[in-house]
Design a protein around this motif. Structure first.
Motif, short mmCIF file in Angstrom:
data_model
loop_
_atom_site.label_atom_id
_atom_site.label_comp_id
_atom_site.label_asym_id
_atom_site.label_seq_id
_atom_site.Cartn_x
_atom_site.Cartn_y
_atom_site.Cartn_z
N ILE A 22 0.84 -1.21 0.00
CA ILE A 22 0.00 0.00 0.00
C ILE A 22 0.87 1.25 0.00
CG2 ILE A 22 -1.61 1.36 1.39
CD1 ILE A 22 -2.87 -1.31 2.29
N ARG A 23 1.90 1.28 0.84
CA ARG A 23 2.80 2.43 0.90
C ARG A 23 3.52 2.65 -0.43
NH1 ARG A 23 6.77 1.91 5.95
NH2 ARG A 23 7.07 4.16 5.58
N LEU A 24 3.97 1.54 -1.04
CA LEU A 24 4.74 1.65 -2.27
C LEU A 24 3.87 2.03 -3.46
CD1 LEU A 24 7.03 -1.42 -1.63
CD2 LEU A 24 7.68 0.99 -1.52
N ARG A 25 2.65 1.56 -3.50
CA ARG A 25 1.76 1.98 -4.58
C ARG A 25 1.42 3.47 -4.44
NH1 ARG A 25 0.49 -2.22 -7.72
NH2 ARG A 25 0.34 -4.32 -6.81
N ALA A 26 1.34 3.95 -3.21
CA ALA A 26 1.12 5.38 -2.99
C ALA A 26 2.32 6.18 -3.48
CB ALA A 26 0.87 5.65 -1.51
N MET A 27 3.52 5.67 -3.25
CA MET A 27 4.74 6.33 -3.75
C MET A 27 4.75 6.34 -5.27
SD MET A 27 7.61 4.80 -1.10
CE MET A 27 8.99 5.58 -1.95
N GLN A 28 4.35 5.21 -5.87
CA GLN A 28 4.31 5.16 -7.33
C GLN A 28 3.30 6.16 -7.88
OE1 GLN A 28 3.92 1.22 -9.33
NE2 GLN A 28 2.21 2.14 -10.47
N LYS A 29 2.13 6.22 -7.26
CA LYS A 29 1.09 7.15 -7.71
C LYS A 29 1.55 8.60 -7.62
CE LYS A 29 -3.83 8.22 -7.04
NZ LYS A 29 -5.05 7.90 -6.26
N ALA A 30 2.35 8.89 -6.60
CA ALA A 30 2.86 10.25 -6.41
C ALA A 30 4.10 10.53 -7.25
CB ALA A 30 3.18 10.48 -4.93
N GLY A 31 4.54 9.53 -8.01
CA GLY A 31 5.71 9.71 -8.86
C GLY A 31 7.02 9.73 -8.09
N LYS A 32 7.04 9.09 -6.90
CA LYS A 32 8.22 9.15 -6.04
C LYS A 32 8.94 7.81 -5.92
CE LYS A 32 6.57 13.02 -3.24
NZ LYS A 32 6.28 13.52 -1.87
N LEU A 33 8.45 6.78 -6.61
CA LEU A 33 9.11 5.48 -6.55
C LEU A 33 10.30 5.50 -7.50
CD1 LEU A 33 8.82 2.70 -5.18
CD2 LEU A 33 7.59 1.94 -7.23
N LEU A 34 11.50 5.29 -6.97
CA LEU A 34 12.73 5.45 -7.73
C LEU A 34 13.31 4.15 -8.27
CD1 LEU A 34 14.53 8.12 -5.50
CD2 LEU A 34 13.07 8.49 -7.51
N PHE A 35 12.85 3.01 -7.76
CA PHE A 35 13.33 1.74 -8.29
C PHE A 35 12.21 0.71 -8.25
CE2 PHE A 35 14.65 1.91 -3.81
CZ PHE A 35 14.22 0.70 -3.31
N PRO A 36 12.29 -0.33 -9.11
CA PRO A 36 11.18 -1.29 -9.21
C PRO A 36 11.03 -2.16 -7.97
CG PRO A 36 13.06 -2.04 -10.49
CD PRO A 36 13.39 -0.64 -10.05
N ILE A 37 9.79 -2.48 -7.67
CA ILE A 37 9.46 -3.36 -6.55
C ILE A 37 8.56 -4.48 -7.05
CG2 ILE A 37 8.27 -3.55 -4.33
CD1 ILE A 37 10.77 -1.92 -4.05
N ILE A 38 8.89 -5.71 -6.70
CA ILE A 38 7.98 -6.82 -6.98
C ILE A 38 7.13 -7.06 -5.74
CG2 ILE A 38 7.79 -9.29 -7.48
CD1 ILE A 38 10.25 -9.10 -9.19
N ALA A 39 5.81 -6.98 -5.91
CA ALA A 39 4.87 -7.12 -4.79
C ALA A 39 4.65 -8.59 -4.49
CB ALA A 39 3.55 -6.42 -5.12
N VAL A 40 5.58 -9.18 -3.76
CA VAL A 40 5.47 -10.60 -3.40
C VAL A 40 4.17 -10.86 -2.64
CG1 VAL A 40 6.47 -12.40 -1.94
CG2 VAL A 40 7.94 -11.03 -3.44
N ASN A 41 3.75 -9.91 -1.81
CA ASN A 41 2.52 -10.09 -1.04
C ASN A 41 1.32 -10.40 -1.92
OD1 ASN A 41 0.82 -9.59 1.56
ND2 ASN A 41 -0.14 -8.31 0.00
N ASP A 42 1.30 -9.86 -3.14
CA ASP A 42 0.12 -9.99 -3.99
C ASP A 42 0.08 -11.31 -4.76
OD1 ASP A 42 -0.46 -7.55 -3.01
OD2 ASP A 42 -0.31 -6.45 -4.89
#
Length: 420
Positions: free
Chosen positions: A158-178
């Motif tokens: 949830i935190r990382l998708r919010a960062m992505q939406k805000a354009g602040k995610l600087l490196f790729p993340i694989i959502a293992v939880n999902d």
């Protein structure tokens, strides 16, 4: 390699416990054998921020067997198993920076120490490491290439998708939880069993006949509700999502607001990932002897400041339980400082479900390492094929066989043949 653990003399006990977990994690062991010879992670530096448990020890062994250089820290101040941390430092040569009961400052010091490896790949649970890595990147403190990271839990995604939406995610993340072989098993069966295990260990109360209030009916809430009902409890679910609330109702549980449930419940378990789920007005209504526990990642779901304001004092009942004396004259009991009850007061998820979760972690790390930084800085999902591979491997380990589609059936399903 440098390390910081509470007591290195606990290493032999930790090794025995990791060995026990390993005997119950056949999928991860099979992956270790498969990739142990080719060593696809040779030259890859991995920094992990996960609960330091015996199951995590099996994951670390597998990453090391594949060639990785590893540092590790805890992702919760009360979840580290000190004997496991000691074993990883002494027997696996891992730079472990984790101890149970650390302060907030010590917690972040441990994260920063793990970051000093300048990792190519990160493994996270809750996104604290990922956020600190972003800060370091913005300050120009990272020396090497960072290919990407993984995220283990719902709160972190949830935190990382919010960062992505805000354009602040600087490196790729694989959502293992999902991954289905993670959240449909780890979250439901793992947390469902281990959260109640933590409550029972901390209090030894009989759940049969009691009213258990479960806040949230996601995967975690479903698992806890099902197991509480199986132990004879009357389950009450509170929700903000009408669809989730409807599912709970049709699954046979009572559904109400927390304000209504506050005066009825004997045991309260929060599972939402949100803050202020149980607040002052709820606490003031609670009956004498009510037990409060949290199964969400952060200790914000039960408002500790409100609990303290409603109390005239508190005292420790045992290592895991604090008694608060309310102004009403009633007593309520908080387990594990409102942190993850299954890890603060018990041993966390059973090895059998972590087998699948950590198999997903391992394969995700392989994918990120192979990408060499070519993945886009987005939150990526696990491939369906990987989910299917892990599920099949787990079934085989359990001695279960399933049917296989014939060529004619595949053609039928893939085409537009008439139903006749």
């Amino acid at each position: 390699m440098e390390y910081r653990v509470k007591d290195i003399s606990l290493a032999e006990e930790g090794k025995r416990r990791i060995d026990w977990a390993e005997a119950h994690m056949p999928v991860l062991v099979a992956l270790r054998k498969k990739y142990g010879e080719t060593k696809p992670l040779k030259g890859i530096k991995v920094a992990g921020c996960l609960h330091v448990t015996k199951e995590t020890g099996v994951l670390v062994r597998t990453l090391k067997a594949a060639g990785a250089e590893i540092t590790w820290c805890g992702c919760n101040p009360l979840s580290t198993q000190d004997d496991v941390a000691a074993s990883l430092a002494k027997h696996e040569g891992v730079g472990v920076f984790a101890s149970r009961g650390v302060s907030t400052k010590e917690y972040y010091d441990d994260i920063h120490s793990a970051m000093n490896l300048n990792p190519h790949v990160t493994i996270d649970d809750g996104a604290d490491l990922t956020v600190e890595m972003h800060k370091a990147m913005e300050e120009g403190k990272l020396k090497g290439p960072l290919y990407g990271g993984t995220e283990e839990t719902t709160t972190g995604v949830i935190r990382l998708r919010a960062m992505q939406k805000a354009g602040k995610l600087l490196f790729p993340i694989i959502a293992v939880n999902d991954a289905e072989t993670k959240h449909d098993f780890d979250n439901v069966y793992g947390t469902g069993q281990s959260a109640l295990d933590g409550i029972i260990r901390a209090t030894n109360v009989l759940l049969s006949g009691k009213s258990v209030v479960v806040a949230g009916y996601g995967h975690v809430g479903k698992g806890i509700a099902r197991r509480a009902a199986g132990l004879g409890a009357n389950v009450i679910v509170t929700e903000v999502d009408p669809i989730a609330a409807l599912k709970a109702k049709l699954d046979g549980y009572s559904v109400s607001t927390m304000n209504e449930a506050a005066s009825i419940g004997d045991v309260f378990v929060t599972t939402t990932g949100c803050k202020d789920v149980i607040v002052a007005d709820d606490i003031a209504k609670m009956k004498d002897g009510a037990i409060l526990a949290n199964a969400g990642h952060f200790n914000v779901e039960i408002s500790i400041p409100d609990l303290e304001k409603q109390s005239t004092g508190h005292k420790e009942v045992n290592q895991h339980t604090m008694q608060y004396n309310l102004k009403s004259g009633n007593r309520v009991y908080l387990i594990g400082e409102g942190r993850l009850v299954n890890l603060a007061a018990a041993e966390g998820h059973p090895s059998e479900v972590m087998d699948m979760s950590f198999a997903n972690q391992f394969l995700a790390v392989l994918k990120i390492a192979a990408s060499k930084g070519t993945m886009k800085p987005l939150v990526h999902n696990i491939d369906k094929a990987q989910d299917q591979e892990i599920a099949m491997a787990k079934l085989q380990a359990m001695g279960v066989t399933i049917d296989v589609l014939t060529p004619e059936q595949k053609k039928y399903l893939e085409g537009f043949a008439e139903g006749t």
